[in-house]
Every structure is written in C-alpha cells, then in structure tokens.
Design an enzyme around this catalytic site. Structure first.
Site, PDB file in Angstrom:
ATOM      1  N   LYS A  13       0.826  -1.220   0.000  1.00  0.00           N
ATOM      2  CA  LYS A  13       0.000   0.000   0.000  1.00  0.00           C
ATOM      3  C   LYS A  13       0.856   1.264   0.000  1.00  0.00           C
ATOM      4  O   LYS A  13       0.644   2.169  -0.788  1.00  0.00           O
ATOM      5  CB  LYS A  13      -0.896   0.068   1.263  1.00  0.00           C
ATOM      6  N   ARG A  88      -8.934   1.386   9.179  1.00  0.00           N
ATOM      7  CA  ARG A  88      -8.547  -0.002   9.448  1.00  0.00           C
ATOM      8  C   ARG A  88      -9.636  -0.739  10.215  1.00  0.00           C
ATOM      9  O   ARG A  88      -9.472  -1.921  10.501  1.00  0.00           O
ATOM     10  CB  ARG A  88      -7.263  -0.004  10.286  1.00  0.00           C
ATOM     11  N   ARG A 127      11.664  -5.876   4.442  1.00  0.00           N
ATOM     12  CA  ARG A 127      11.344  -4.443   4.279  1.00  0.00           C
ATOM     13  C   ARG A 127      12.364  -3.580   5.007  1.00  0.00           C
ATOM     14  O   ARG A 127      12.786  -3.857   6.113  1.00  0.00           O
ATOM     15  CB  ARG A 127       9.946  -4.163   4.844  1.00  0.00           C
ATOM     16  N   ARG A 160      11.807  -1.879  10.709  1.00  0.00           N
ATOM     17  CA  ARG A 160      10.763  -1.479  11.652  1.00  0.00           C
ATOM     18  C   ARG A 160      10.639  -2.470  12.809  1.00  0.00           C
ATOM     19  O   ARG A 160      10.696  -3.672  12.602  1.00  0.00           O
ATOM     20  CB  ARG A 160       9.415  -1.377  10.920  1.00  0.00           C
ATOM     21  N   ARG A 171      -0.144  -9.107  13.428  1.00  0.00           N
ATOM     22  CA  ARG A 171      -0.708  -8.040  12.589  1.00  0.00           C
ATOM     23  C   ARG A 171      -1.593  -8.621  11.484  1.00  0.00           C
ATOM     24  O   ARG A 171      -2.613  -8.037  11.132  1.00  0.00           O
ATOM     25  CB  ARG A 171       0.414  -7.181  11.999  1.00  0.00           C
TER      26      ARG A 171
HETATM   27  P1  ADP Z   1       2.324  -1.765   3.235  1.00  0.00           P
HETATM   28  O1  ADP Z   1       2.363  -0.262   3.147  1.00  0.00           O
HETATM   29  O2  ADP Z   1       1.081  -2.347   2.599  1.00  0.00           O
HETATM   30  O3  ADP Z   1       2.527  -2.282   4.632  1.00  0.00           O
HETATM   31  P2  ADP Z   1       4.861  -1.646   1.779  1.00  0.00           P
HETATM   32  O4  ADP Z   1       4.524  -0.742   0.644  1.00  0.00           O
HETATM   33  O5  ADP Z   1       5.692  -1.100   2.881  1.00  0.00           O
HETATM   34  O6  ADP Z   1       3.516  -2.344   2.374  1.00  0.00           O
HETATM   35  O7  ADP Z   1       5.568  -2.943   1.157  1.00  0.00           O
HETATM   36  C1  ADP Z   1       6.046  -4.023   1.986  1.00  0.00           C
HETATM   37  C2  ADP Z   1       7.380  -4.550   1.450  1.00  0.00           C
HETATM   38  O8  ADP Z   1       7.172  -5.200   0.195  1.00  0.00           O
HETATM   39  C3  ADP Z   1       8.427  -3.468   1.200  1.00  0.00           C
HETATM   40  O9  ADP Z   1       9.692  -4.027   1.520  1.00  0.00           O
HETATM   41  C4  ADP Z   1       8.292  -3.171  -0.284  1.00  0.00           C
HETATM   42  O10 ADP Z   1       9.518  -2.697  -0.845  1.00  0.00           O
HETATM   43  C5  ADP Z   1       7.926  -4.555  -0.851  1.00  0.00           C
HETATM   44  N1  ADP Z   1       7.023  -4.497  -2.003  1.00  0.00           N
HETATM   45  C6  ADP Z   1       5.982  -3.636  -2.204  1.00  0.00           C
HETATM   46  N2  ADP Z   1       5.348  -3.905  -3.371  1.00  0.00           N
HETATM   47  C7  ADP Z   1       5.991  -4.976  -3.913  1.00  0.00           C
HETATM   48  C8  ADP Z   1       5.811  -5.757  -5.126  1.00  0.00           C
HETATM   49  N3  ADP Z   1       4.823  -5.478  -5.992  1.00  0.00           N
HETATM   50  N4  ADP Z   1       6.667  -6.775  -5.347  1.00  0.00           N
HETATM   51  C9  ADP Z   1       7.650  -7.072  -4.464  1.00  0.00           C
HETATM   52  N5  ADP Z   1       7.889  -6.394  -3.334  1.00  0.00           N
HETATM   53  C10 ADP Z   1       7.069  -5.356  -3.045  1.00  0.00           C
HETATM   54  P1  AMP Z   2       1.427   0.695   9.066  1.00  0.00           P
HETATM   55  O1  AMP Z   2       2.595   1.613   8.948  1.00  0.00           O
HETATM   56  O2  AMP Z   2       0.234   1.134   8.262  1.00  0.00           O
HETATM   57  O3  AMP Z   2       1.797  -0.756   8.830  1.00  0.00           O
HETATM   58  O4  AMP Z   2       0.936   0.802  10.591  1.00  0.00           O
HETATM   59  C1  AMP Z   2       1.795   0.405  11.657  1.00  0.00           C
HETATM   60  C2  AMP Z   2       0.976   0.264  12.946  1.00  0.00           C
HETATM   61  O5  AMP Z   2       0.406   1.543  13.313  1.00  0.00           O
HETATM   62  C3  AMP Z   2      -0.217  -0.704  12.889  1.00  0.00           C
HETATM   63  O6  AMP Z   2       0.162  -2.043  13.094  1.00  0.00           O
HETATM   64  C4  AMP Z   2      -1.085  -0.143  14.024  1.00  0.00           C
HETATM   65  O7  AMP Z   2      -0.592  -0.525  15.298  1.00  0.00           O
HETATM   66  C5  AMP Z   2      -0.888   1.361  13.887  1.00  0.00           C
HETATM   67  N1  AMP Z   2      -1.889   1.965  12.973  1.00  0.00           N
HETATM   68  C6  AMP Z   2      -1.653   2.575  11.776  1.00  0.00           C
HETATM   69  N2  AMP Z   2      -2.797   2.999  11.226  1.00  0.00           N
HETATM   70  C7  AMP Z   2      -3.793   2.661  12.090  1.00  0.00           C
HETATM   71  C8  AMP Z   2      -5.210   2.808  12.086  1.00  0.00           C
HETATM   72  N3  AMP Z   2      -5.865   3.391  11.056  1.00  0.00           N
HETATM   73  N4  AMP Z   2      -5.902   2.346  13.158  1.00  0.00           N
HETATM   74  C9  AMP Z   2      -5.281   1.770  14.183  1.00  0.00           C
HETATM   75  N5  AMP Z   2      -3.958   1.563  14.252  1.00  0.00           N
HETATM   76  C10 AMP Z   2      -3.211   2.012  13.214  1.00  0.00           C
END
Ligand code: ADP
Ligand code: AMP
Length: 216
Positions: A13, A88, A127, A160, A171
């Site tokens: 995302k 969420r 990541r 992270r 999660r």
């Molecule tokens: P989210 O925001 O949904 O938690 P991220 O955008 O941070 O996910 O992506 C999670 C991990 O997967 C990161 O390390 C990112 O670089 C990698 N990633 C994202 N999209 C792709 C894809 N289409 N193919 C392979 N790896 C990806």
């Molecule tokens: P993210 O960076 O989106 O993966 O979010 C990291 C963490 O932040 C999540 O696992 C939750 O603990 C918290 N968080 C982020 N967005 C929300 C939301 N909309 N509602 C509740 N918790 C959130």
C-alpha cells in the site's frame, strides 16, 4: 481524487501510495507514519500508540480517527489525498464517511492491493523503511541505489520494530479480524477496486493508474 489504499500489512500500500501521490501531486497520508513520527518525537500520542504498535495491535479508534479527519481539512488536501493504513476498522470508515458527508463530499476509490499471506511474510522480513519520508524498500525486490540509504531523502533506512516475524503474525490476524471487513463495506459503497499486488511494483502501479483514470 480521494483514494483509500486497502490491503494486508506488507501488501504494498505504502509503495503504491507514494508513487500515486507523486504522479497526481496530492498528499500521502499514512497513519503508521504519523504514529512513528510521534514516537520519534516522544509525544503523548506517540507514547500511547507505541504500546499497541509494538504488540502488533491497532491503536484505538479514538486516538486515530480525529487525527485523520483533521488532517484532511488542511489546505493541501483540497484537490484530493491518498489514505494509507486508514481506515482499518468499520467505525473508522464510518467516521470518515460522516466527516466527508458533512461537507457534501465522499471518497472516490478504495484500492484493494491483494497479496497472499505467504508472500507478505517474505516482504515484511525484507522491508527497510525510511523513518524520515516514509519510503519503503526491500532487500531483494526493491533495493535503494545506495545500500541502507533512502533514494528520496538520503536518510538512513531502518528495520521497523513491528516487522519481527512474531509481530507480523499478530498483525495479519488483526488484519483478518478488524480490517478485511472493509472490503465488503467499500464494495457496498460501490467504490472498491482490486488489483493483484503480487506482481512487479511498476505493473501494479500501471494497473492502478489505469483504473483511477477510467482506462481499465
Ligand atoms: P504496506 O504499506 O502495505 O505495509 P509496503 O509498501 O511497505 O507495504 O511494502 C512491503 C514490502 O514489500 C516493502 O519491503 C516493499 O519494498 C515490498 N514491495 C511492495 N510492493 C511490492 C511488489 N509489488 N513486489 C515485491 N515487493 C514489493
Ligand atoms: P502501518 O505503517 O500502516 O503498517 O501501521 C503500523 C501500525 O500503526 C499498525 O500495526 C497499528 O498498530 C498502527 N496503525 C496505523 N494505522 C492505524 C489505524 N488506522 N488504526 C489503528 N492503528 C493504526
């Protein structure tokens, strides 16, 4: 254009949201990034949020919803915005809907980035995140130009705290229980679109932009 990015943690995302924000010149609003910067700054909100985030749990709705509802009132959101990681829960989605309805407004698209759980675990363990600008990288599939350094802002990348395997598992369970129901919610609203997020980052991006521009 007002867009919600939906999908499991690690689905991509944030990666797509940043690319969309750059392409359309609208802000990328990530609640996770907002909480992480509050943790870094040692604010009261950051201290409270950390207790939940470290356990892989959601931060309570009452600490989250107003934050977003106020953020989208800001001047830079007047031409649209991309919500990443919000809503969420169903109550968060309903509060967002009400806040927009008061202004005779609504979200345009909820983009569901669909990736199977087994791929997600691999993605999250590799990541690397930029704590400064929110960009994400992957040690295999999306490397920065210089190892350990963010391409966009030059800051050092981090692993992270909540990307540890045991927290990732929690999660994903929380996603299934609390967030997955939003797919039905936005289907009923008539704004849900789904993309197969297991493909190359640029292929997924092309698919999303075609949908948003009505070319799909
Ligand atoms: P989210 O925001 O949904 O938690 P991220 O955008 O941070 O996910 O992506 C999670 C991990 O997967 C990161 O390390 C990112 O670089 C990698 N990633 C994202 N999209 C792709 C894809 N289409 N193919 C392979 N790896 C990806
Ligand atoms: P993210 O960076 O989106 O993966 O979010 C990291 C963490 O932040 C999540 O696992 C939750 O603990 C918290 N968080 C982020 N967005 C929300 C939301 N909309 N509602 C509740 N918790 C959130």
């Amino acid at each position: 254009m007002k867009i919600i990015m939906l999908g499991a943690p690690g689905a991509g995302k944030g990666t797509q949201a940043i690319m969309l924000a750059d392409k359309y010149g609208i802000p990328h609003i990530s609640t996770g990034d907002i909480f992480r910067s509050n943790i870094k700054a040692g604010t009261e909100l950051g201290k409270k949020a950390k207790e939940y985030m470290d356990q892989g749990l959601l931060v309570p709705d009452e600490l989250t919803t107003d934050l977003v509802v106020n953020r989208i009132e800001e001047e830079d959101c007047k031409n649209g915005f991309i919500l990443d990681g919000f809503p969420r829960t169903i109550p968060q989605a309903k509060c967002l809907q009400e806040a927009l309805k008061e202004k005779n407004d609504h979200m345009d698209f909820a983009v569901n980035v669909d990736v199977k759980a087994e791929n997600i675990i691999k993605r999250m363990s590799g990541r690397r995140a930029c704590p400064n600008c929110g960009a994400t990288y992957h040690i295999e599939s999306s490397k920065p130009k210089v190892e350990g350094i963010c391409d966009r802002c030059g800051h050092e990348l981090i692993l992270r705290d909540d990307d540890k395997p045991e927290t990732v598992k929690r999660r994903l369970e929380v996603y299934d229980d609390m967030t997955r129901p939003l797919i039905d919610f936005y289907t009923e609203e008539g704004i849900l679109v789904s993309v197969d997020g297991s493909r190359d980052i640029n292929v997924v991006f092309e698919d999303i932009t075609k949908i948003l521009e009505g070319k799909a």
